[in-house]
Scaffold this motif. Structure first.
Motif, PDB file in Angstrom:
ATOM      1  N   ARG A 292      -2.857   7.772   6.680  1.00 14.14           N
ATOM      2  CA  ARG A 292      -2.147   7.488   5.439  1.00 14.14           C
ATOM      3  C   ARG A 292      -2.754   6.303   4.703  1.00 14.14           C
ATOM      4  O   ARG A 292      -3.268   5.380   5.327  1.00 14.14           O
ATOM      5  CB  ARG A 292      -0.677   7.178   5.723  1.00 14.14           C
ATOM      6  CG  ARG A 292       0.141   8.406   6.015  1.00 14.14           C
ATOM      7  CD  ARG A 292       1.627   8.198   5.735  1.00 14.14           C
ATOM      8  NE  ARG A 292       2.212   9.519   5.554  1.00 14.14           N
ATOM      9  CZ  ARG A 292       2.308  10.138   4.392  1.00 14.14           C
ATOM     10  NH1 ARG A 292       1.915   9.532   3.264  1.00 14.14           N
ATOM     11  NH2 ARG A 292       2.794  11.356   4.318  1.00 14.14           N
ATOM     12  N   TYR A 293      -2.694   6.371   3.402  1.00 11.22           N
ATOM     13  CA  TYR A 293      -3.088   5.234   2.572  1.00 11.22           C
ATOM     14  C   TYR A 293      -2.049   5.147   1.467  1.00 11.22           C
ATOM     15  O   TYR A 293      -2.249   5.522   0.334  1.00 11.22           O
ATOM     16  CB  TYR A 293      -4.509   5.418   2.028  1.00 11.22           C
ATOM     17  CG  TYR A 293      -4.826   6.774   1.454  1.00 11.22           C
ATOM     18  CD1 TYR A 293      -4.785   6.978   0.079  1.00 11.22           C
ATOM     19  CD2 TYR A 293      -5.158   7.849   2.275  1.00 11.22           C
ATOM     20  CE1 TYR A 293      -5.075   8.218  -0.472  1.00 11.22           C
ATOM     21  CE2 TYR A 293      -5.436   9.093   1.739  1.00 11.22           C
ATOM     22  CZ  TYR A 293      -5.397   9.265   0.359  1.00 11.22           C
ATOM     23  OH  TYR A 293      -5.669  10.501  -0.166  1.00 11.22           O
ATOM     24  N   ASP A 294      -0.903   4.622   1.867  1.00 12.09           N
ATOM     25  CA  ASP A 294       0.272   4.719   1.015  1.00 12.09           C
ATOM     26  C   ASP A 294       0.282   3.811  -0.201  1.00 12.09           C
ATOM     27  O   ASP A 294       1.187   3.907  -1.027  1.00 12.09           O
ATOM     28  CB  ASP A 294       1.534   4.487   1.859  1.00 12.09           C
ATOM     29  CG  ASP A 294       1.781   5.647   2.815  1.00 12.09           C
ATOM     30  OD1 ASP A 294       1.543   6.799   2.405  1.00 12.09           O
ATOM     31  OD2 ASP A 294       2.192   5.397   3.961  1.00 12.09           O
ATOM     32  N   HIS A 295      -0.693   2.929  -0.305  1.00 12.82           N
ATOM     33  CA  HIS A 295      -0.689   2.054  -1.481  1.00 12.82           C
ATOM     34  C   HIS A 295      -1.986   2.097  -2.269  1.00 12.82           C
ATOM     35  O   HIS A 295      -2.176   1.344  -3.200  1.00 12.82           O
ATOM     36  CB  HIS A 295      -0.387   0.607  -1.055  1.00 12.82           C
ATOM     37  CG  HIS A 295       0.868   0.508  -0.251  1.00 12.82           C
ATOM     38  ND1 HIS A 295       2.101   0.854  -0.767  1.00 12.82           N
ATOM     39  CD2 HIS A 295       1.070   0.146   1.036  1.00 12.82           C
ATOM     40  CE1 HIS A 295       3.010   0.688   0.179  1.00 12.82           C
ATOM     41  NE2 HIS A 295       2.413   0.269   1.281  1.00 12.82           N
ATOM     42  N   LEU A 296      -2.868   2.994  -1.894  1.00 11.59           N
ATOM     43  CA  LEU A 296      -4.155   3.048  -2.578  1.00 11.59           C
ATOM     44  C   LEU A 296      -3.991   3.385  -4.064  1.00 11.59           C
ATOM     45  O   LEU A 296      -4.600   2.765  -4.931  1.00 11.59           O
ATOM     46  CB  LEU A 296      -5.075   4.083  -1.913  1.00 11.59           C
ATOM     47  CG  LEU A 296      -6.439   4.256  -2.579  1.00 11.59           C
ATOM     48  CD1 LEU A 296      -7.209   2.946  -2.581  1.00 11.59           C
ATOM     49  CD2 LEU A 296      -7.250   5.333  -1.864  1.00 11.59           C
ATOM     50  N   VAL A 297      -3.140   4.357  -4.346  1.00 13.08           N
ATOM     51  CA  VAL A 297      -2.937   4.754  -5.739  1.00 13.08           C
ATOM     52  C   VAL A 297      -2.399   3.564  -6.544  1.00 13.08           C
ATOM     53  O   VAL A 297      -2.855   3.301  -7.657  1.00 13.08           O
ATOM     54  CB  VAL A 297      -1.974   5.955  -5.830  1.00 13.08           C
ATOM     55  CG1 VAL A 297      -1.637   6.262  -7.289  1.00 13.08           C
ATOM     56  CG2 VAL A 297      -2.589   7.188  -5.163  1.00 13.08           C
ATOM     57  N   ARG A 298      -1.496   2.841  -5.952  1.00  8.68           N
ATOM     58  CA  ARG A 298      -0.966   1.662  -6.626  1.00  8.68           C
ATOM     59  C   ARG A 298      -2.065   0.620  -6.837  1.00  8.68           C
ATOM     60  O   ARG A 298      -2.204   0.045  -7.920  1.00  8.68           O
ATOM     61  CB  ARG A 298       0.154   1.041  -5.786  1.00  8.68           C
ATOM     62  CG  ARG A 298       0.745  -0.243  -6.391  1.00  8.68           C
ATOM     63  CD  ARG A 298       1.476  -1.060  -5.332  1.00  8.68           C
ATOM     64  NE  ARG A 298       0.548  -1.593  -4.338  1.00  8.68           N
ATOM     65  CZ  ARG A 298       0.903  -2.076  -3.148  1.00  8.68           C
ATOM     66  NH1 ARG A 298       2.179  -2.081  -2.797  1.00  8.68           N
ATOM     67  NH2 ARG A 298      -0.002  -2.536  -2.308  1.00  8.68           N
ATOM     68  N   ASP A 299      -2.859   0.425  -5.812  1.00 10.10           N
ATOM     69  CA  ASP A 299      -3.925  -0.573  -5.907  1.00 10.10           C
ATOM     70  C   ASP A 299      -4.957  -0.213  -6.970  1.00 10.10           C
ATOM     71  O   ASP A 299      -5.708  -1.063  -7.441  1.00 10.10           O
ATOM     72  CB  ASP A 299      -4.622  -0.748  -4.556  1.00 10.10           C
ATOM     73  CG  ASP A 299      -3.689  -1.369  -3.516  1.00 10.10           C
ATOM     74  OD1 ASP A 299      -2.649  -1.937  -3.925  1.00 10.10           O
ATOM     75  OD2 ASP A 299      -3.983  -1.272  -2.308  1.00 10.10           O
ATOM     76  N   LEU A 300      -5.003   1.065  -7.319  1.00  8.21           N
ATOM     77  CA  LEU A 300      -5.939   1.489  -8.359  1.00  8.21           C
ATOM     78  C   LEU A 300      -5.269   1.494  -9.731  1.00  8.21           C
ATOM     79  O   LEU A 300      -5.813   2.023 -10.700  1.00  8.21           O
ATOM     80  CB  LEU A 300      -6.495   2.884  -8.043  1.00  8.21           C
ATOM     81  CG  LEU A 300      -7.352   2.964  -6.777  1.00  8.21           C
ATOM     82  CD1 LEU A 300      -7.873   4.382  -6.571  1.00  8.21           C
ATOM     83  CD2 LEU A 300      -8.504   1.973  -6.834  1.00  8.21           C
ATOM     84  N   GLY A 301      -4.068   0.932  -9.787  1.00  6.53           N
ATOM     85  CA  GLY A 301      -3.417   0.797 -11.085  1.00  6.53           C
ATOM     86  C   GLY A 301      -2.372   1.849 -11.387  1.00  6.53           C
ATOM     87  O   GLY A 301      -1.817   1.880 -12.486  1.00  6.53           O
ATOM     88  N   GLY A 302      -2.077   2.715 -10.429  1.00  8.45           N
ATOM     89  CA  GLY A 302      -1.073   3.759 -10.660  1.00  8.45           C
ATOM     90  C   GLY A 302       0.238   3.385 -10.012  1.00  8.45           C
ATOM     91  O   GLY A 302       0.418   2.267  -9.533  1.00  8.45           O
ATOM     92  N   PRO A 303       1.179   4.323 -10.002  1.00 12.42           N
ATOM     93  CA  PRO A 303       2.452   4.084  -9.325  1.00 12.42           C
ATOM     94  C   PRO A 303       2.254   4.000  -7.818  1.00 12.42           C
ATOM     95  O   PRO A 303       1.220   4.415  -7.298  1.00 12.42           O
ATOM     96  CB  PRO A 303       3.287   5.313  -9.716  1.00 12.42           C
ATOM     97  CG  PRO A 303       2.306   6.355 -10.132  1.00 12.42           C
ATOM     98  CD  PRO A 303       1.115   5.635 -10.658  1.00 12.42           C
TER      99      PRO A 303
END
Length: 433
Positions: A292-303
């Motif tokens: 899992r990479y549960d915060h990658l999308v957030r770290d790329l500026g998304g939700p």
RNA sequence: GUGAGUGUAGCUCAGGUGGUUAGAGCACCAGAUUGUGGAUCUGGGGGUCGGGGGUUCGAGUCCCCUCACUCACCCCA
């Protein structure tokens, strides 16, 4: 002045990169075919992100202090822009996902891709600088069933290829507070005895504490006795998630081994991490890694969207398949018919005959070297064409062609107008159904 | 980045202590079989002996450098 072409050594592919030659293509077809077929049948959609990304995308996602970002990327600089060949697939897929607007219109996406990745590293067995990976990602959900879909697909891929005796190893790295708490606890446990560890351990202690436990040195292993385990630190929620993933996999008949030693090297992993091993390989038995990479999308500026995925390298997979003899008897695809010209007149007609067969949906090719009849027959038989269509002065005079069934070694002459019908008859009997 | 090993024909490899035109098997081409395939026989083409420098009357062979490949370490997407 640059040296003439004669003066330099022969051109070769860049270090650590190899061509896939026609002889090897069937094996690659098999891997790519299995990847696409299994993915699609489970509702995964193919995505093909660009191969170059802004360098910063990788430094942000993978972690700035890892070797990957520090020295293993192929980077191109032009003016103010710095682009890097993708060293892995996940970051690009997450970026494409965001750019396409899926986060808002259809946040849960099951995606896969197959393609080349690049890593500037010293080549070694099973490790090239350009390598192909099968990447699978489920973005937008924390549902344990997503983890199961991913883990199970990875294992099914290898089984589809004929590899038996796989071992699925599962672990959880927690998330947020429990993950931090565990790191701190492990650090506190190891710190007093670090002076008795090997250099490698000390290096890992600074870089990535979790990997200290990976050390193979028996002396170090002894020092690890009594070290805290990650699973004891998981929050009730994360513990429940981890256990549910395991239980669901078991319910599918997929046995798993809980292995607290699994620590993926990258910063972005959270909760579920897993590896698929082929234990017969010994020390380097891992064929697939993911999690899992549960915060990658957030770290790329998304939700802040959860996600889980894996990567399978084709190079180690091919290595295993080769050792198991599962790559033998993989024939290259060749056209059904080989048009053999007996003489100059036949050579002119061969092109027309081949084209006529192709129009009828029958694969056909012919010699391009004005070779003798015997040599052409030899090629037809050796390459594996199912039949030969022979044309020469004699046939031309009679308005006919000679068709030879290469498998049965029988031949007969038929009127030119009967060509495709006669060929179909032979093909029909050669391939029942 | 560190360490070790290996580099002779398209492929797999021979080539004691340096000595004339560098060999074999497989593959390839041709002929035996003047219009026919996987067997056999005969013949043939193909090599900057990784590259450069050195020692020597003479280097594939010895020495140095370099490049490439391989394996391990490191790292792991």
């Amino acid at each position: 002045m640059s040296p003439s072409t004669r003066d330099r050594e022969p051109w070769r592919a860049p270090r650590g990169m190899r061509d896939v030659l026609p002889e090897e293509a069937p094996a690659w077809d098999r891997l790519e075919g299995a990847a696409r077929r299994l993915s699609r049948s489970r509702g995964f959609r193919e995505i093909r992100p660009v191969l170059l990304e802004e360098t910063e995308l990788f430094t942000r996602s993978v972690g700035e202090v890892t070797d990957i970002v520090e020295k293993e990327m192929f980077t191109l600089k032009k003016g103010d822009t710095s682009l890097s060949l993708r060293p892995e697939g996940t970051a690009g897929i997450a970026r494409a996902y965001l750019q396409a607007g899926y986060a808002k219109r259809a946040p849960v996406q099951k995606l896969f891709t197959v393609g080349p990745m690049f890593r500037y590293e010293r080549p070694q067995k099973g490790r090239d600088r350009m390598f192909t990976q099968f990447d699978v990602e489920v973005i937008g959900t924390l549902d344990p069933r997503a983890d199961v879909e991913v883990v199970h697909l990875a294992a099914c891929f290898f089984e589809d290829l004929g590899i038996e005796g796989l071992e699925v190893r599962l672990n959880s790295m927690g998330d947020g507070a429990d993950r931090d708490a565990y790191r701190a606890a492990l650090r506190a446990f190891l710190a007093p005895k670090m002076d008795r560890h090997c250099d490698l351990c000390r290096s890992r202690f600074e870089r990535n504490v979790l990997r200290v436990l990976d050390c193979k040195n028996p002396d170090c292993q002894a020092l690890h006795e009594g070290a805290p385990g990650i699973l004891d630190f998981l929050s009730p929620e994360n513990r429940g998630h981890f256990e549910e993933v395991g239980a669901l996999l078991e319910s599918l008949g997929r046995s798993v081994v809980v292995d607290p030693g699994i620590v993926r090297g990258l910063d972005y992993y959270t909760r579920t991490v897993f590896e698929v091993h082929y234990p017969a390989l010994g020390a380097r038995s891992a064929l697939c890694g993911g999690g899992r990479y549960d915060h990658l999308v957030r770290d790329l500026g998304g939700p802040d969207l959860a996600a889980v995925g894996f990567a399978i390298g084709f190079t180690p997979t091919l290595l295993v398949l080769g050792e198991l003899g599962l790559l033998d008897d993989l024939p290259e695809s060749v056209p059904e018919a080989y048009v053999v010209a007996a003489d100059a007149a036949g050579r002119r007609e061969a092109l027309a005959i081949a084209e006529e067969l192709r129009s009828a949906g029958i694969g056909a090719t012919f010699d391009l070297e004005e070779r003798g009849l015997k040599a052409q027959m030899k090629v037809a038989g050796k390459v594996g064409h199912l039949l030969a269509v022979l044309i020469g002065e004699d046939e031309l005079a009679r308005g006919a062609v000679t068709i030879k069934d290469m498998v049965r070694r029988e031949q007969r002459e038929v009127p030119r107008g009967e060509l495709t019908r006669a060929v179909r008859a032979i093909l029909g009997s050669a391939e029942p159904g």
